[in-house]
Motif scaffolding. Structure first.
Motif, PDB file in Angstrom:
ATOM      1  N   PRO A 131      -8.099  -1.647 -11.569  1.00  0.00           N
ATOM      2  CA  PRO A 131      -6.523  -1.534 -11.282  1.00  0.00           C
ATOM      3  C   PRO A 131      -7.054  -0.161  -9.295  1.00  0.00           C
ATOM      4  N   GLU A 132      -7.912   0.845  -9.875  1.00  0.00           N
ATOM      5  CA  GLU A 132      -7.724   2.393  -8.663  1.00  0.00           C
ATOM      6  C   GLU A 132      -8.694   1.762  -7.825  1.00  0.00           C
ATOM      7  N   LYS A 133      -9.759   0.666  -7.925  1.00  0.00           N
ATOM      8  CA  LYS A 133      -9.603   0.566  -6.630  1.00  0.00           C
ATOM      9  C   LYS A 133      -9.554  -0.446  -5.790  1.00  0.00           C
ATOM     10  N   VAL A 134      -8.796  -1.642  -6.419  1.00  0.00           N
ATOM     11  CA  VAL A 134      -7.752  -2.160  -5.363  1.00  0.00           C
ATOM     12  C   VAL A 134      -6.357  -1.164  -5.043  1.00  0.00           C
ATOM     13  N   ASP A 135      -6.084  -0.247  -5.617  1.00  0.00           N
ATOM     14  CA  ASP A 135      -5.462   0.833  -5.072  1.00  0.00           C
ATOM     15  C   ASP A 135      -5.539   1.229  -3.990  1.00  0.00           C
ATOM     16  N   GLU A 136      -6.946   2.117  -4.409  1.00  0.00           N
ATOM     17  CA  GLU A 136      -7.419   2.709  -2.854  1.00  0.00           C
ATOM     18  C   GLU A 136      -7.309   1.908  -1.986  1.00  0.00           C
ATOM     19  N   LEU A 137      -7.621   0.586  -1.748  1.00  0.00           N
ATOM     20  CA  LEU A 137      -7.909  -0.929  -0.522  1.00  0.00           C
ATOM     21  C   LEU A 137      -6.334  -0.827  -0.113  1.00  0.00           C
ATOM     22  N   ILE A 138      -5.834  -1.177  -1.080  1.00  0.00           N
ATOM     23  CA  ILE A 138      -3.828  -1.410  -0.550  1.00  0.00           C
ATOM     24  C   ILE A 138      -3.937   0.393   0.008  1.00  0.00           C
ATOM     25  N   GLU A 139      -4.034   1.303  -0.405  1.00  0.00           N
ATOM     26  CA  GLU A 139      -3.356   2.204   0.076  1.00  0.00           C
ATOM     27  C   GLU A 139      -4.708   3.218   1.497  1.00  0.00           C
ATOM     28  N   GLY A 140      -4.859   2.732   1.685  1.00  0.00           N
ATOM     29  CA  GLY A 140      -6.052   3.183   2.665  1.00  0.00           C
ATOM     30  C   GLY A 140      -5.519   2.155   3.842  1.00  0.00           C
ATOM     31  N   ILE A 141      -5.279   1.223   3.983  1.00  0.00           N
ATOM     32  CA  ILE A 141      -5.302  -0.200   4.581  1.00  0.00           C
ATOM     33  C   ILE A 141      -3.791   0.434   5.046  1.00  0.00           C
ATOM     34  N   ARG A 142      -2.757   0.766   3.886  1.00  0.00           N
ATOM     35  CA  ARG A 142      -1.422   1.329   4.463  1.00  0.00           C
ATOM     36  C   ARG A 142      -1.020   2.832   5.334  1.00  0.00           C
ATOM     37  N   LYS A 143      -2.510   3.092   4.780  1.00  0.00           N
ATOM     38  CA  LYS A 143      -2.651   4.199   5.461  1.00  0.00           C
ATOM     39  C   LYS A 143      -2.951   4.489   7.250  1.00  0.00           C
ATOM     40  N   LYS A 144      -4.191   3.752   7.061  1.00  0.00           N
ATOM     41  CA  LYS A 144      -4.692   3.095   8.735  1.00  0.00           C
ATOM     42  C   LYS A 144      -3.732   2.617   9.430  1.00  0.00           C
ATOM     43  N   VAL A 145      -3.108   1.546   9.096  1.00  0.00           N
ATOM     44  CA  VAL A 145      -2.062   1.527   9.794  1.00  0.00           C
ATOM     45  C   VAL A 145      -0.367   1.952   9.932  1.00  0.00           C
TER      46      VAL A 145
END
Ligand code: FES
Length: 147
Positions: A131-145
């Motif tokens: 779940p932590e890796k998933v959160d990192e991926l999703i948050e990373g995309i949100r920040k990038k956008v």
């Protein structure tokens, strides 16, 4: 086109994927244009589009999360990963987030069983998920956008 592919029909799926990435979905106009260029009928192109789950006639989220819940992934927490994605994104299976950024989909084996649980995010594989890796991926995309 004919120099790289033995027949015009051979280029159909790569061409469909390319257009889908550029336009966002395979519109009626795109299907007609591809049919003309590959010397197929619109119906023949539509039949291919409806066969492959990765080809779409309507827009989905910009980032497509395909979470595997097949046997190997299931045994190593794939179902929990999928549930976590649903909660994190606030969507169900085959739904897009309200901002159109993410689309979530539960899928069959994606060929990454040795590194289960796994998911595909657009064309990239992500393995040994938590779940932590998933959160990192999703948050990373949100920040990038947002940048
Ligand atoms: S079962 Fe999930 S990648 Fe094969």
């Amino acid at each position: 086109m004919s120099t790289h592919y033995p027949t015009k029909r051979s280029v159909l799926v790569p061409m469909l994927l390319y257009i889908q990435d550029e336009v966002g979905s395979l519109t009626d106009e795109a299907i007609h244009e591809i049919a003309q260029r590959t010397e197929l009928t619109d119906l023949e192109v539509r039949n291919v589009v409806s066969y492959y789950s990765m080809l779409r006639t309507r827009p989905i989220g910009k980032y497509n999360l395909q979470v595997c819940t097949n046997v190997s992934c299931l045994l190593r927490g794939g179902e929990e990963i999928f549930q976590h994605c649903k909660e994190k994104l606030g969507v169900g299976n085959k739904q897009s987030t309200a901002d159109g950024l993410f689309y979530l989909e539960e899928v069959e084996c994606i060929g990454a069983c040795s590194w289960a649980p796994a998911m595909q995010l657009n064309y990239d594989f992500h393995e040994n998920l938590t779940p932590e890796k998933v959160d990192e991926l999703i948050e990373g995309i949100r920040k990038k956008v947002q940048q």
